[in-house]
Design a protein around this motif. Structure first.
Motif, PDB file in Angstrom:
ATOM      1  N   GLU A  19       0.851  -1.184   0.000  1.00  0.00           N
ATOM      2  CA  GLU A  19       0.000   0.000   0.000  1.00  0.00           C
ATOM      3  C   GLU A  19       0.890   1.238   0.000  1.00  0.00           C
ATOM      4  O   GLU A  19       1.222   1.777   1.066  1.00  0.00           O
ATOM      5  CB  GLU A  19      -0.933  -0.004   1.204  1.00  0.00           C
ATOM      6  N   TRP A  24      -1.948   6.646  -1.380  1.00  0.00           N
ATOM      7  CA  TRP A  24      -3.078   6.755  -0.465  1.00  0.00           C
ATOM      8  C   TRP A  24      -3.071   8.044   0.335  1.00  0.00           C
ATOM      9  O   TRP A  24      -4.010   8.333   1.067  1.00  0.00           O
ATOM     10  CB  TRP A  24      -3.137   5.532   0.440  1.00  0.00           C
ATOM     11  N   HIS A  29      -8.313   5.250   0.217  1.00  0.00           N
ATOM     12  CA  HIS A  29      -8.289   3.799   0.008  1.00  0.00           C
ATOM     13  C   HIS A  29      -9.729   3.278  -0.008  1.00  0.00           C
ATOM     14  O   HIS A  29     -10.576   3.769   0.751  1.00  0.00           O
ATOM     15  CB  HIS A  29      -7.498   3.146   1.145  1.00  0.00           C
ATOM     16  N   VAL A  89      -5.457  -4.109  -4.452  1.00  0.00           N
ATOM     17  CA  VAL A  89      -5.674  -3.104  -3.399  1.00  0.00           C
ATOM     18  C   VAL A  89      -6.438  -3.700  -2.221  1.00  0.00           C
ATOM     19  O   VAL A  89      -6.178  -3.354  -1.055  1.00  0.00           O
ATOM     20  CB  VAL A  89      -6.436  -1.896  -3.983  1.00  0.00           C
TER      21      VAL A  89
END
Length: 305
Positions: A19, A24, A29, A89
């Motif tokens: 991530e 982000w 997210h 994701v």
């Protein structure tokens, strides 16, 4: 591309990139958006009479919307690419391993730093924890979140594609936010908690089998079957018992929530209790070994089919 191929590529992408903060920090997210939706639902409808029905209808509507988005994405231009990216994701392998490894690294510095690191991944009281309790908490979190954050979403993607994965993530997010047995959430979150139990029934047990395959300790199945039912959750006990048996450590046991000590039974009580950073390292190794077994099975299935 088949669901098996999409999932295999997504697992590799997640393992490589995790991530990334740069992304982000600029975009919300998907799990954060789901959390905001659940928070809005709870603030607006968790009051008065009929809380159970309000929670059930609200979570059902949000889950249906999540499933609809999951159906739309593959039908967009370059939909196959967007689908792979979305699946990557929604998996949490690399970030989970990083958070658990951070506890081991912090423990090597000091107990206080270990407490701060483990507080990032568990909901229990950490202020008075000693090294062994910190290590147990990190290992338990590793086992349970590998099931909830990797195996379960992957399972539902294989069963029902991206819509199924999105529905699972919404239900699981709702359970983590409102699925508590307390005065505020007992009625409003009961539906989400029960559906989450159903959706995790197979993945939790599958996680235990994958861990056994990764460790090649098939003899530990007897211990897992014995100890998994000791857990207060009908599902979390399976990955936790598998991790405890394969690492030969004792997990669960007494711990404090909101200042109240609770006497939970030990899982693999005959295992080592004086544990620390080394055993947390071993749990991280198990996460990657089990991930590799899962990926290998997917690649084999893709080749055969």
């Amino acid at each position: 591309m088949s669901c098996v191929g999409v999932l295999a590529l997504a697992l590799l992408l997640d393992a490589l990139f995790g991530e990334p903060d740069w992304l982000w920090k600029r975009l919300p997210h998907p799990a954060v958006l789901m959390g905001r939706a659940i928070g809005w639902l709870e603030r607006g409808f968790n009051e008065g009479d009929g809380r159970f029905m309000a929670g059930a209808i609200g979570v059902t509507v949000l889950s249906a919307l999540a499933g609809l988005i999951g159906w739309i994405i593959p039908h967009l231009p370059f939909g196959g690419l967007w689908e792979i990216l979305m699946v990557a994701v929604l998996l949490a392998q690399k970030s989970l391993a990083q958070h658990v490894q951070a506890v081991a690294d912090a423990l090597r510095q000091s107990t206080d730093e270990g407490r701060q690191a483990v507080a990032m991944i568990v909901g229990r009281d950490t202020d008075g924890m000693e090294d062994d309790a910190i290590a147990r908490s990190a290992i338990e979190s590793a086992a349970e979140n590998f099931s909830d954050g990797v195996i379960a979403p992957a399972f539902w993607f294989l069963v029902a594609g991206l819509p199924g994965m999105m529905v699972y993530k919404m239900i699981n997010t709702a359970d983590s936010m409102i699925g508590y047995r307390n005065k505020r959430y007992e009625q409003f979150g009961k539906f989400a908690a029960r559906v989450d139990d159903v959706m995790n029934w197979v993945p939790a047990r599958l996680t235990a089998v994958i861990m056994l395959g990764a460790s090649r300790r098939w003899d530990a199945w007897r211990l897992i079957r014995r100890d998994a039912p000791l857990h207060r959750s009908p599902n979390a006990g399976w990955p936790e018992a598998a991790m405890a048996a394969t690492l030969n450590v004792a997990l669960s046991g007494p711990r404090a929530y909101d200042g109240e000590m609770r006497e939970f039974p030990w899982v693999n009580g005959e295992g080592a209790r004086n544990i620390g950073a080394k055993e947390v390292d071993q749990a991280v190794d198990m996460l990657w070994s089990a991930w590799l077994v899962g990926l290998g099975v997917l690649i084999l299935c893709a080749i055969v089919t």
